[in-house]
Scaffold this active site. Sequence first.
Site, short mmCIF file in Angstrom:
data_model
loop_
_atom_site.label_atom_id
_atom_site.label_comp_id
_atom_site.label_asym_id
_atom_site.label_seq_id
_atom_site.Cartn_x
_atom_site.Cartn_y
_atom_site.Cartn_z
N HIS A 60 1.76 6.92 -3.68
CA HIS A 60 1.96 6.29 -4.86
C HIS A 60 2.20 4.61 -4.56
O HIS A 60 2.94 4.52 -3.92
CB HIS A 60 3.18 6.92 -5.86
CG HIS A 60 3.37 6.43 -7.22
ND1 HIS A 60 3.92 5.19 -7.65
CD2 HIS A 60 2.94 6.99 -8.46
CE1 HIS A 60 4.00 4.97 -8.75
NE2 HIS A 60 3.35 5.81 -9.36
N ASP A 67 9.84 10.18 -0.56
CA ASP A 67 9.61 10.07 -2.10
C ASP A 67 9.55 11.31 -3.12
O ASP A 67 8.68 11.91 -2.89
CB ASP A 67 8.56 9.04 -2.65
CG ASP A 67 8.03 9.17 -3.78
OD1 ASP A 67 8.64 9.82 -4.83
OD2 ASP A 67 7.03 8.34 -4.18
N GLN A 101 8.23 13.69 -7.21
CA GLN A 101 7.13 14.78 -7.92
C GLN A 101 7.74 16.18 -7.23
O GLN A 101 7.24 17.27 -7.42
CB GLN A 101 5.62 14.80 -7.46
CG GLN A 101 4.86 13.47 -8.13
CD GLN A 101 4.85 13.60 -9.75
OE1 GLN A 101 5.25 14.71 -10.14
NE2 GLN A 101 4.89 12.64 -10.41
N LYS A 108 11.18 12.56 -14.78
CA LYS A 108 10.13 13.49 -14.44
C LYS A 108 10.95 14.79 -14.19
O LYS A 108 10.14 15.82 -13.92
CB LYS A 108 9.55 13.19 -12.88
CG LYS A 108 8.66 11.81 -13.30
CD LYS A 108 7.90 11.71 -12.04
CE LYS A 108 7.26 10.17 -12.06
NZ LYS A 108 6.17 9.77 -12.57
N CYS A 155 -1.84 5.51 -10.18
CA CYS A 155 -1.06 4.58 -9.33
C CYS A 155 -1.04 5.05 -7.84
O CYS A 155 -0.25 5.03 -7.04
CB CYS A 155 0.48 4.65 -9.53
SG CYS A 155 0.71 3.86 -11.08
N1 PMP Z 1 6.31 8.31 -6.60
C1 PMP Z 1 5.64 9.12 -7.21
C2 PMP Z 1 5.13 10.40 -6.31
C3 PMP Z 1 5.46 9.18 -8.42
O1 PMP Z 1 4.87 10.14 -8.89
C4 PMP Z 1 6.08 8.20 -9.18
C5 PMP Z 1 5.74 8.10 -10.53
N2 PMP Z 1 4.47 8.58 -11.19
C6 PMP Z 1 6.59 7.16 -8.68
C7 PMP Z 1 7.11 7.34 -7.34
C8 PMP Z 1 7.21 6.12 -9.49
O2 PMP Z 1 8.17 6.63 -10.17
P1 PMP Z 1 9.12 5.83 -11.18
O3 PMP Z 1 7.76 5.02 -12.04
O4 PMP Z 1 9.86 6.63 -12.16
O5 PMP Z 1 9.96 4.54 -10.36
#
Ligand code: PMP
Length: 407
Positions: A124, A201, A204, A227, A365
């Site tokens: 991401h 990270d 997910q 999430k 993203c």
């Molecule tokens: N890493 C991953 C794998 C994600 O899916 C997301 C959110 N789409 C993020 C990081 C970023 O999370 P946040 O916007 O809640 O900070």
Amino acid sequence: EAPLDVARLREEFPVLQRKVHGKALVYLDNAATSQTPQPVIDVFSDYYGRYNANIHRGLHTLADEATAAFEGTRKTVRGFLNAPDARQIIFTRGTTEAINLVANSWGRANLAPGDEVLVSMLEHHSNIVPWQLLAREIGFTLKVVPVDADGALDQVAYLELLNERTRLVAVNHVSNAFGTVNPVADMAVAAHRAGALILVDGAQAVPHQAVDVQAIDADFYAFSGHKVYGPTGVGVLYGKRELLEAMPPWQGGGEMIRTVSFDGSTFAEIPHKFEAGTPAIAEVIALGRALEWVQSIGLGAIGQWEQELLRQATRDISKIDGLRILGTAPHKAGVLSFVVDGAHSQDIGLLIDQLGVAIRTGHHCAQPLLNHFGVDATCRASFAAYNTREEVDIFIAALNRVIGMLR
Ligand code: PMP
């Protein structure tokens, strides 16, 4: 663990009762944000209605109650991740801020020109851009672990990329764009053998499987509340104790100090050293409630149910002519990313919304990943505990109808 009683569980989510464009909502955008059950929503009226107060400094009853609930959540998160100690749980605004904390604190103190940081093609943007910003400043090199055609990370290439200059591997546990589950425990063994740290990270991962940061041997692990059936505006950074203790503060202000004078300041111990300013108190408490809710349902049962929905959706969507699934690795979370010949993802997303179905369209993203696969957008359906087989049927029927309109 008992299998899910999905019908009963759905009753806890008021938003699932609503209609969109006159149709019953079918919410399949869970990888972006999951919906919130009533007990989590109730935390907000309870907090603001009964014990809203700033934490840690007050000697009055409301401040005591707020502090106890806030620090209680730290213990809940400790248990949820099987961290050794609650002091290793830092509250942040989300995964993004957790990664930026590591980059700006650990990274700034430990990275030098000539060092290498390894990220993966599946990342991401939040696990790419903070490292790029820092690399530009410090002059270390960012390297990228490639993906195979099915969207799994190329583990042979990963081992080849690791070397004595590698300081950090920053990788997601589960890809938000494709759903690929990465073998982070094995990747941690290899990273440590090379003398590098690993940041995982987990944004997910935590909604779909039980996570044990000690079993993974992660040096850092990050996730977001919104999430995992919790609120926005709150997330978690877990770190190994000796790392967190050695790291300098990132943001300065109240809450994170021991003493302040104009000759200099001394800083609080972990975790408070990394929690400058008044935090999102109600959100943190609500996150704790969400994690308790998830544990009461059971992550094993949730993961199994989502796998059933994924199998059903994958089987039925594969019958659509000219539809290509991106991300077909054997080990996947409940995420289905696809493109359709002769139909733009954006148009599919807009039209299917008219039929009450919420899916995601765009680059998720993860622009480098999508570009690598030759597309600039996909449609993505992603599942949560409350989704049903009937909803998968409605989604597939709606998708067929929309594609018929567009072709
Ligand atoms: N890493 C991953 C794998 C994600 O899916 C997301 C959110 N789409 C993020 C990081 C970023 O999370 P946040 O916007 O809640 O900070």
